[in-house]
Design an enzyme around this catalytic site. Structure first.
Site, PDB file in Angstrom:
ATOM      1  N   ARG A 170       0.810  -1.213   0.000  1.00  0.00           N
ATOM      2  CA  ARG A 170       0.000   0.000   0.000  1.00  0.00           C
ATOM      3  C   ARG A 170       0.846   1.266   0.000  1.00  0.00           C
ATOM      4  O   ARG A 170       0.356   2.347  -0.327  1.00  0.00           O
ATOM      5  CB  ARG A 170      -0.944   0.022   1.213  1.00  0.00           C
ATOM      6  CG  ARG A 170      -0.262  -0.112   2.535  1.00  0.00           C
ATOM      7  CD  ARG A 170      -1.236  -0.173   3.690  1.00  0.00           C
ATOM      8  NE  ARG A 170      -1.599   1.140   4.164  1.00  0.00           N
ATOM      9  CZ  ARG A 170      -0.895   1.812   5.078  1.00  0.00           C
ATOM     10  NH1 ARG A 170       0.220   1.275   5.578  1.00  0.00           N
ATOM     11  NH2 ARG A 170      -1.287   2.994   5.476  1.00  0.00           N
ATOM     12  N   ARG A 230       9.502   5.409  -4.023  1.00  0.00           N
ATOM     13  CA  ARG A 230       9.932   6.465  -4.942  1.00  0.00           C
ATOM     14  C   ARG A 230      11.442   6.626  -4.887  1.00  0.00           C
ATOM     15  O   ARG A 230      12.030   6.620  -3.798  1.00  0.00           O
ATOM     16  CB  ARG A 230       9.281   7.801  -4.560  1.00  0.00           C
ATOM     17  CG  ARG A 230       7.810   7.897  -4.819  1.00  0.00           C
ATOM     18  CD  ARG A 230       7.305   9.296  -4.523  1.00  0.00           C
ATOM     19  NE  ARG A 230       7.405   9.624  -3.112  1.00  0.00           N
ATOM     20  CZ  ARG A 230       6.386   9.491  -2.240  1.00  0.00           C
ATOM     21  NH1 ARG A 230       5.211   9.074  -2.666  1.00  0.00           N
ATOM     22  NH2 ARG A 230       6.549   9.779  -0.968  1.00  0.00           N
ATOM     23  N   ARG A 280      -5.481  -5.687  16.404  1.00  0.00           N
ATOM     24  CA  ARG A 280      -4.400  -5.067  17.159  1.00  0.00           C
ATOM     25  C   ARG A 280      -4.923  -3.794  17.785  1.00  0.00           C
ATOM     26  O   ARG A 280      -5.743  -3.078  17.205  1.00  0.00           O
ATOM     27  CB  ARG A 280      -3.218  -4.743  16.237  1.00  0.00           C
ATOM     28  CG  ARG A 280      -2.484  -5.964  15.745  1.00  0.00           C
ATOM     29  CD  ARG A 280      -1.669  -6.617  16.838  1.00  0.00           C
ATOM     30  NE  ARG A 280      -0.443  -5.883  17.143  1.00  0.00           N
ATOM     31  CZ  ARG A 280       0.348  -6.147  18.172  1.00  0.00           C
ATOM     32  NH1 ARG A 280       0.019  -7.107  19.030  1.00  0.00           N
ATOM     33  NH2 ARG A 280       1.458  -5.449  18.373  1.00  0.00           N
ATOM     34  N   ARG A 300       5.855   5.255  17.247  1.00  0.00           N
ATOM     35  CA  ARG A 300       6.002   6.638  16.808  1.00  0.00           C
ATOM     36  C   ARG A 300       5.700   7.594  17.951  1.00  0.00           C
ATOM     37  O   ARG A 300       5.050   7.228  18.931  1.00  0.00           O
ATOM     38  CB  ARG A 300       5.097   6.943  15.619  1.00  0.00           C
ATOM     39  CG  ARG A 300       3.629   6.614  15.810  1.00  0.00           C
ATOM     40  CD  ARG A 300       2.917   6.728  14.471  1.00  0.00           C
ATOM     41  NE  ARG A 300       1.543   6.251  14.535  1.00  0.00           N
ATOM     42  CZ  ARG A 300       0.775   6.051  13.460  1.00  0.00           C
ATOM     43  NH1 ARG A 300       1.241   6.308  12.257  1.00  0.00           N
ATOM     44  NH2 ARG A 300      -0.455   5.615  13.581  1.00  0.00           N
ATOM     45  N   GLU A 346       3.120   6.079  21.017  1.00  0.00           N
ATOM     46  CA  GLU A 346       2.120   5.106  20.579  1.00  0.00           C
ATOM     47  C   GLU A 346       2.700   3.686  20.663  1.00  0.00           C
ATOM     48  O   GLU A 346       3.658   3.360  19.966  1.00  0.00           O
ATOM     49  CB  GLU A 346       1.705   5.437  19.145  1.00  0.00           C
ATOM     50  CG  GLU A 346       0.523   4.663  18.628  1.00  0.00           C
ATOM     51  CD  GLU A 346       0.061   5.181  17.272  1.00  0.00           C
ATOM     52  OE1 GLU A 346       0.032   4.378  16.317  1.00  0.00           O
ATOM     53  OE2 GLU A 346      -0.257   6.383  17.163  1.00  0.00           O
ATOM     54  N   TYR A 404      -7.876  -3.113   6.255  1.00  0.00           N
ATOM     55  CA  TYR A 404      -7.016  -1.992   6.627  1.00  0.00           C
ATOM     56  C   TYR A 404      -7.271  -0.836   5.661  1.00  0.00           C
ATOM     57  O   TYR A 404      -6.793  -0.827   4.535  1.00  0.00           O
ATOM     58  CB  TYR A 404      -5.553  -2.410   6.567  1.00  0.00           C
ATOM     59  CG  TYR A 404      -4.602  -1.407   7.181  1.00  0.00           C
ATOM     60  CD1 TYR A 404      -4.009  -1.647   8.407  1.00  0.00           C
ATOM     61  CD2 TYR A 404      -4.294  -0.217   6.526  1.00  0.00           C
ATOM     62  CE1 TYR A 404      -3.132  -0.731   8.970  1.00  0.00           C
ATOM     63  CE2 TYR A 404      -3.430   0.704   7.077  1.00  0.00           C
ATOM     64  CZ  TYR A 404      -2.849   0.443   8.290  1.00  0.00           C
ATOM     65  OH  TYR A 404      -1.998   1.359   8.850  1.00  0.00           O
ATOM     66  N   ASP A 440      -6.932   3.250   4.851  1.00  0.00           N
ATOM     67  CA  ASP A 440      -6.423   4.574   5.177  1.00  0.00           C
ATOM     68  C   ASP A 440      -7.593   5.550   5.090  1.00  0.00           C
ATOM     69  O   ASP A 440      -8.655   5.225   4.548  1.00  0.00           O
ATOM     70  CB  ASP A 440      -5.310   4.976   4.206  1.00  0.00           C
ATOM     71  CG  ASP A 440      -4.020   4.211   4.484  1.00  0.00           C
ATOM     72  OD1 ASP A 440      -3.583   4.199   5.648  1.00  0.00           O
ATOM     73  OD2 ASP A 440      -3.463   3.616   3.541  1.00  0.00           O
TER      74      ASP A 440
END
Length: 252
Positions: A54, A58, A133, A164, A184, A232, A234
């Site tokens: 996902r 680059r 989770r 993070r 987190e 999942y 976004d």
């Protein structure tokens, strides 16, 4: 080592192999392996390949998360958008209400119910529990103006158990004298915890298919979101799915 040599030409079958095929072994080990295993609580070899697919790869200095033309969050956050929508349509809102304690009456009174909770819970875990989770958050108020210079910094090492640190003022460029950070920590989900992520391995996906088939029998209920569709998503995908759902309902 060349990633093609590592995989010996085989099609990637798990997240580790998919990551190596995309970025090679060095970047996989430095940036992906430990972070991903903290996030999901299992080895990368046991996770499906699509999780890493996902994210775009680059070979540029573009530091955006995706390749989308416009990226960011709404000014004021998502809460104010929902508040304005509810206020504009004069929608009645019930807070601190347990859906399952009022399930029969709510579904009887409504023309449609949009259910975004856990699909296995909706059916009283008839076929067994799906895995999720969860997350644990630690908040700190610091007597400094700036902690990390960015809204979010990911920690890809195994030593730090959090994935993070979020510094909230940088989302909207606050200039407060103090700053608030949030660490987190991913964790296994158990009843009573907030479920955040579906665990989309083969075992859970096969179990979800049984619930999904049963959900089609509920003509008045629309199952959506990460938990209702056990997928999942976004945020941009969530909005797209919601608008698509509305179009389907209006075209009936």
């Amino acid at each position: 080592m060349n990633e093609k040599a590592v995989l010996n030409g085989k099609k990637p079958e798990n997240l580790e192999e998919q990551a190596i095929s995309l970025v090679g072994t060095d970047i996989y080990r430095k940036l992906i392996k430990d972070y991903t295993e903290k996030q999901w609580g299992r080895p990368c070899t046991e996770l499906p390949a699509f999780i890493i697919k996902r994210l775009p790869v680059r070979l540029t200095y573009d530091n955006n998360y995706f390749n989308d033309k416009y990226q960011g969050i709404p000014i004021g956050g998502y809460t104010q958008i929902i508040e304005k929508m509810l206020d504009h349509e004069n929608i009645e809102v019930h807070l601190s209400t347990d859906f399952f304690e009022n399930k029969e009456s709510l579904e009887e009174e409504a023309d449609k119910v949009i259910y975004t909770g856990m699909i296995d819970q909706y059916f009283n875990y008839e076929f067994g529990r799906l895995e999720y989770r969860s997350l644990r958050f630690e908040h700190e108020i610091l007597d400094i103006q700036n902690y990390q210079g960015n809204a979010v910094v990911n920690y890809t090492d195994a030593q730090n158990k959090f994935t993070r640190i979020i510094e909230h003022k940088h989302f909207e460029f606050g200039e407060q004298e103090k700053t608030i950070i949030t660490k987190e920590y991913p964790s296994d989900w158990k009843p009573g915890d907030e479920p955040y992520y579906p665990v989309n391995d083969k075992t859970n996906n096969d179990l979800f298919k049984r619930y999904y088939k049963k959900s089609k029998e509920k003509k008045k209920v629309i199952f959506g979101g990460r938990l209702g569709m056990y997928k999942y998503y976004d945020m941009h995908m969530v909005i797209h799915e919601a608008l698509t759902c509305v179009q389907k309902e209006l075209s009936k």
